[in-house]
Scaffold this active site. Sequence first.
Site, PDB file in Angstrom:
ATOM      1  N   GLY A   1      -0.267   0.871  -4.661  1.00 23.64           N
ATOM      2  CA  GLY A   1       0.957   2.296  -4.952  1.00 23.64           C
ATOM      3  C   GLY A   1      -0.315   3.507  -4.645  1.00 23.64           C
ATOM      4  O   GLY A   1      -1.760   2.902  -5.267  1.00 23.64           O
TER       5      GLY A   1
ATOM      6  N   SER B   1       2.643   3.379   6.444  1.00 15.28           N
ATOM      7  CA  SER B   1       3.516   3.264   4.809  1.00 15.28           C
ATOM      8  C   SER B   1       2.588   4.553   5.045  1.00 15.28           C
ATOM      9  O   SER B   1       1.388   5.302   4.837  1.00 15.28           O
ATOM     10  CB  SER B   1       2.286   2.454   4.237  1.00 15.28           C
ATOM     11  OG  SER B   1       1.511   2.755   2.945  1.00 15.28           O
TER      12      SER B   1
ATOM     13  N   ASP C   1      -0.432   5.593  -6.033  1.00 12.49           N
ATOM     14  CA  ASP C   1      -0.631   6.914  -7.334  1.00 12.49           C
ATOM     15  C   ASP C   1      -1.476   6.272  -8.297  1.00 12.49           C
ATOM     16  O   ASP C   1      -1.879   6.417  -9.464  1.00 12.49           O
ATOM     17  CB  ASP C   1       0.628   7.619  -7.660  1.00 12.49           C
ATOM     18  CG  ASP C   1       1.635   5.571  -8.091  1.00 12.49           C
ATOM     19  OD1 ASP C   1       1.429   5.272  -7.579  1.00 12.49           O
ATOM     20  OD2 ASP C   1       2.092   5.837  -8.284  1.00 12.49           O
TER      21      ASP C   1
END
Lengths: 204, 204
Positions: A185, A13, A187
Site C-alpha cells: 500500500g 496503479s 500508505d
Amino acid sequence: MTRHIDFYFDFTSPYAYLAAARIDTLAARHGREVRWHPVLLAALSEATGNKLAPFIPSKWNYVQKDLARAARRLELPFQLPPAFPQLWLNPPRAMLWIQQHHGDDVARAFARSCFKSAFGHGINIGSIDVVADLAARVGVDADGLREGVNSPAIKEGLKTGIEAALANGVFGVPYVVVDGEAFWGGDRLDCVEEALRAGAALAA
Amino acid sequence: MTRHIDFYFDFTSPYAYLAAARIDTLAARHGREVRWHPVLLAALSEATGNKLAPFIPSKWNYVQKDLARAARRLELPFQLPPAFPQLWLNPPRAMLWIQQHHGDDVARAFARSCFKSAFGHGINIGSIDVVADLAARVGVDADGLREGVNSPAIKEGLKTGIEAALANGVFGVPYVVVDGEAFWGGDRLDCVEEALRAGAALAA
C-alpha cells in the site's frame, strides 16, 4: 555493497504512482537502492480471484477521493487518464527492455516519467508511441525499444517476473520488501522508512 | 449540540479493533461523539463480490504480519482468536439491544470490551455466554440481553443497519465518515483527525 529494497508495481496503479514518486529518494536517504519490478495487477487479481477497485462501484467512488486526498497530502499532482483503467502492456515491457539495454538508472527514470505522465498529467500511456517518446526523453534508443518490446524474450520476461512476484507472496501493489519484511500500500511508506532506519541501525 | 462522526465496523475485523481502541478518544479531543454502526463483513463481501483477506492465502499471510506491526506501533496488545474468522452474530445484535435499552455510552463500552477480548486477548466472542458476560461487566441486564438478541426486531435491526451502510457506500471496515467525508481503513485515523481539526476550524 548497496543493499537493495524491492518495489513491485503496476503502471496502472495510482497508489503505485504515489509510492513511485518517493521511493528512490526515501531509499537513498538510508543508503539503499530500489529494484523496480513491474507486474500486472490484472494477473494478481486473477490469482487472488478478487476484483480491482475500479470494478466495484462503491469502492471506486471512495478510492478516487482517497487518491486525490493522498496526493494532496504528498503535494503531488493527480488526475486519472481517460478511459481508466486499461491493460497497459507496453510500459512494463519497455521498462524490462530498458533495464537490459540501458541499465537500472535509466529504467527507473523512464518508469517515474511514465507514472508522472499517467497520473500527474492524466495521459494514457498505453500506446507504443507515447512509451517510445517518454523513453527517448531519458536517453533511450527509441527505435530499438519499438522493436524490442514485442520480442518473445521481453514478453516472457514480464510473465516470468509476475510469476516470481506471485511466488514471493505479492498479491497487490505497491508492494515493498525491506530485508524480508513486506509492506503493501502507498500508505505504508512511513513504515518502510522505519524499517530502513532499523536496518541501518543493525548494520552500523 | 455535539456533531457526530460515524464509525462502521464488524466485530470480526482486527483492523476495526485497532480503530475502535482509539476513535472515541480521538473524536472527544475535537468535541465530537462517535456513532458506532455494527455491520457484517460477510454481507459487505457478498455485496462487492470480493473475498475477505483470510480467504486469500498470500494476502492473509501478509495481513497477519501487518496487524501485528500496526498494533505494536499503536502499543496495543494483539492476538487472533482461535479458528478465526467465524461469523459472530451475537456481538452486533447484542450491541443494538444495549443501545436501545442502556443507551449509546454503555453500548460503546460493551463494543470496546468485545474488541479487547477478541483481539487483545484472543478470545472467541461468538457465543451468547461470552457476550452476556462482557455485557454484564458494563452494567447490562444480561438476562434481558439473552432474550433480546434473538428477537425479530433486533435481527431485523442488524439487517437494516447493513442495508443502510451499503446504501451509504460502505464497502469495507473500519469506515469512518466525518462531515460527509469517508475514510476507510484502520490506517486512516490520522486523516480522520485532520478532518476533525479542519471541521473544528470551520465551526469556530
